[in-house]
Design an enzyme around this catalytic site. Structure first.
Site, PDB file in Angstrom:
ATOM      1  N   ASP A   1      13.170  45.335 -10.883  1.00  0.00           N
ATOM      2  CA  ASP A   1      13.595  46.734 -11.011  1.00  0.00           C
ATOM      3  C   ASP A   1      12.516  47.536 -11.734  1.00  0.00           C
ATOM      4  O   ASP A   1      12.606  48.759 -11.857  1.00  0.00           O
ATOM      5  CB  ASP A   1      14.968  46.857 -11.676  1.00  0.00           C
ATOM      6  CG  ASP A   1      15.020  46.288 -13.068  1.00  0.00           C
ATOM      7  OD1 ASP A   1      13.997  45.758 -13.550  1.00  0.00           O
ATOM      8  OD2 ASP A   1      16.098  46.380 -13.702  1.00  0.00           O
ATOM      9  N   SER A   2      11.437  46.848 -12.156  1.00  0.00           N
ATOM     10  CA  SER A   2      10.263  47.555 -12.669  1.00  0.00           C
ATOM     11  C   SER A   2       9.628  48.402 -11.564  1.00  0.00           C
ATOM     12  O   SER A   2       8.692  49.158 -11.832  1.00  0.00           O
ATOM     13  CB  SER A   2       9.240  46.570 -13.251  1.00  0.00           C
ATOM     14  OG  SER A   2       8.961  45.547 -12.323  1.00  0.00           O
TER      15      SER A   2
ATOM     16  N   ASP B   1      15.873  41.499  -8.164  1.00  0.00           N
ATOM     17  CA  ASP B   1      16.375  41.920  -9.476  1.00  0.00           C
ATOM     18  C   ASP B   1      17.539  42.884  -9.233  1.00  0.00           C
ATOM     19  O   ASP B   1      17.328  43.968  -8.665  1.00  0.00           O
ATOM     20  CB  ASP B   1      15.223  42.661 -10.179  1.00  0.00           C
ATOM     21  CG  ASP B   1      15.263  42.546 -11.672  1.00  0.00           C
ATOM     22  OD1 ASP B   1      16.161  41.872 -12.192  1.00  0.00           O
ATOM     23  OD2 ASP B   1      14.364  43.130 -12.314  1.00  0.00           O
TER      24      ASP B   1
ATOM     25  N   LYS C   1      18.275  38.037  -9.869  1.00  0.00           N
ATOM     26  CA  LYS C   1      18.102  38.042 -11.327  1.00  0.00           C
ATOM     27  C   LYS C   1      19.005  39.120 -11.899  1.00  0.00           C
ATOM     28  O   LYS C   1      19.156  40.190 -11.308  1.00  0.00           O
ATOM     29  CB  LYS C   1      16.644  38.310 -11.698  1.00  0.00           C
ATOM     30  CG  LYS C   1      16.406  38.345 -13.211  1.00  0.00           C
ATOM     31  CD  LYS C   1      14.940  38.312 -13.577  1.00  0.00           C
ATOM     32  CE  LYS C   1      14.301  39.667 -13.710  1.00  0.00           C
ATOM     33  NZ  LYS C   1      14.967  40.557 -14.683  1.00  0.00           N
TER      34      LYS C   1
ATOM     35  N   GLU D   1      20.499  40.734 -15.970  1.00  0.00           N
ATOM     36  CA  GLU D   1      20.242  40.741 -17.415  1.00  0.00           C
ATOM     37  C   GLU D   1      21.520  40.466 -18.206  1.00  0.00           C
ATOM     38  O   GLU D   1      22.598  40.925 -17.825  1.00  0.00           O
ATOM     39  CB  GLU D   1      19.663  42.104 -17.831  1.00  0.00           C
ATOM     40  CG  GLU D   1      18.315  42.389 -17.192  1.00  0.00           C
ATOM     41  CD  GLU D   1      17.707  43.739 -17.609  1.00  0.00           C
ATOM     42  OE1 GLU D   1      18.275  44.409 -18.495  1.00  0.00           O
ATOM     43  OE2 GLU D   1      16.675  44.109 -17.021  1.00  0.00           O
TER      44      GLU D   1
ATOM     45  N   GLU E   1      12.234  37.835 -22.445  1.00  0.00           N
ATOM     46  CA  GLU E   1      11.351  39.011 -22.497  1.00  0.00           C
ATOM     47  C   GLU E   1      11.198  39.512 -23.933  1.00  0.00           C
ATOM     48  O   GLU E   1      12.193  39.742 -24.649  1.00  0.00           O
ATOM     49  CB  GLU E   1      11.905  40.143 -21.609  1.00  0.00           C
ATOM     50  CG  GLU E   1      10.997  41.383 -21.663  1.00  0.00           C
ATOM     51  CD  GLU E   1      11.128  42.330 -20.483  1.00  0.00           C
ATOM     52  OE1 GLU E   1      11.922  42.054 -19.564  1.00  0.00           O
ATOM     53  OE2 GLU E   1      10.406  43.351 -20.494  1.00  0.00           O
TER      54      GLU E   1
HETATM   55  O1  KIV Z   1      11.542  43.980 -13.236  1.00  0.00           O
HETATM   56  C1  KIV Z   1      10.692  43.298 -13.847  1.00  0.00           C
HETATM   57  O2  KIV Z   1       9.475  43.502 -13.715  1.00  0.00           O
HETATM   58  C2  KIV Z   1      11.179  42.257 -14.750  1.00  0.00           C
HETATM   59  C3  KIV Z   1      10.196  41.466 -15.568  1.00  0.00           C
HETATM   60  C4  KIV Z   1      10.894  40.540 -16.476  1.00  0.00           C
HETATM   61  C5  KIV Z   1       9.198  40.689 -14.796  1.00  0.00           C
HETATM   62  O3  KIV Z   1      12.351  42.057 -14.826  1.00  0.00           O
END
Ligand code: KIV
Length: 257
Positions: free
Chosen positions: A44-45, A83, A112, A114, A182
């Site tokens: 999601d970056s 993500d 992924k 959080e 992280e």
């Molecule tokens: O979205 C992202 O770039 C991340 C990092 C932990 C790699 O979640």
């Protein structure tokens, strides 16, 4: 080389350190895959690095699905991880499972998410039971930037460190095949890595993790300002800006075409 799977990633713990990256399109995913990157995260970056937002919160599921499809079509051997964007797994477990299913149908091999609250751990268990591998994420959680009041290193006090260790154990117990650590102190990341049976993947968490993430735009030097823990392996900003300006100049001068 064979396709990386949750099994081969788990088996690599203690034997090989894995350098993993983010990517958001087919062109860069193909290059990362050809270079032997084991895991490509459609992070999601993309909010910061592709869409121009100050953080990750504005990314929509549709953005992720489009990018996952592009990355998955290009990556032959790498595991592709989607993500889950902010807001796609917080409201209800049913919605979260439906959104994760869409990510796998778009081409992801895993998702992924959080956090490690009891609700998130129950969700991890349910996703895994539904056939969706989960890469967990503890320590600094960028989707909680407004709760932290900025991007801040986590786990600096003994109490905070103990909480992050407990979080890592909880997501592993819930069935995550790997956990992102992280922006936490390297000693804490080392302790978590030693304690867990599943591999850890760090970003800003020192060198003792089983694997590392770097955001593609940081690694390649497309971002000129990067966090202190980043190593730039190329200076693409200079290369790309130079190519654009030579092109503009040559067209203006009648030298091209
Ligand atoms: O979205 C992202 O770039 C991340 C990092 C932990 C790699 O979640």
């Amino acid at each position: 080389m064979k396709k990386w799977t949750v099994t081969t990633i788990r088996e690599a713990k203690g034997k090989a350190k894995l350098g993993c990256v983010t990517a958001y399109d087919a062109a860069f995913a193909r290059l990362a895959d050809e270079a032997g990157v084991p895991i490509i995260l459609v992070g999601d970056s993309m909010g910061n690095n592709v869409l121009g937002y100050p953080n990750t919160l504005n990314v929509e599921l549709e953005d992720t699905l489009r990018a996952v499809g592009a990355v998955a079509r290009a990556a032959k051997d790498a595991m592709v991880v989607a993500d889950l964007p902010f807001g796609t797994y917080q409201a209800s477990a049913d919605e979260a499972v439906a959104n994760a299913v869409r990510c796998l149908k778009a081409g992801a091999d895993a998702v992924k998410l959080e956090g490690a609250t009891p609700g998130v751990c129950a969700l991890i268990k349910r996703l895994v039971e539904s056939g969706i591998p989960v890469l967990a994420h503890v320590g600094m959680q960028p989707q909680s930037v407004n709760v932290y009041g900025g991007f801040k290193k986590q786990g600096k006090t003994d109490e905070a460190a103990a909480r992050i260790l407990a979080d890592a154990k909880a997501v592993a117990a819930a069935g995550a095949f790997m956990v992102t650590l992280e922006c936490i102190p390297s000693e804490l990341a080392a302790a978590i890595t030693a304690e867990l049976a599943i591999p850890t993947i760090g970003i800003g968490a020192g060198k003792e993790c089983d694997a590392q993430w770097l955001v593609m735009h940081d690694l390649l030097g497309l971002n000129e300002r990067v966090p202190g823990f980043v190593k730039k392996y190329a200076d693409l900003a200079t290369v790309v800006r130079g190519a654009f300006s030579r092109y503009v100049a040559e067209v203006a001068a009648g030298q091209f075409p």
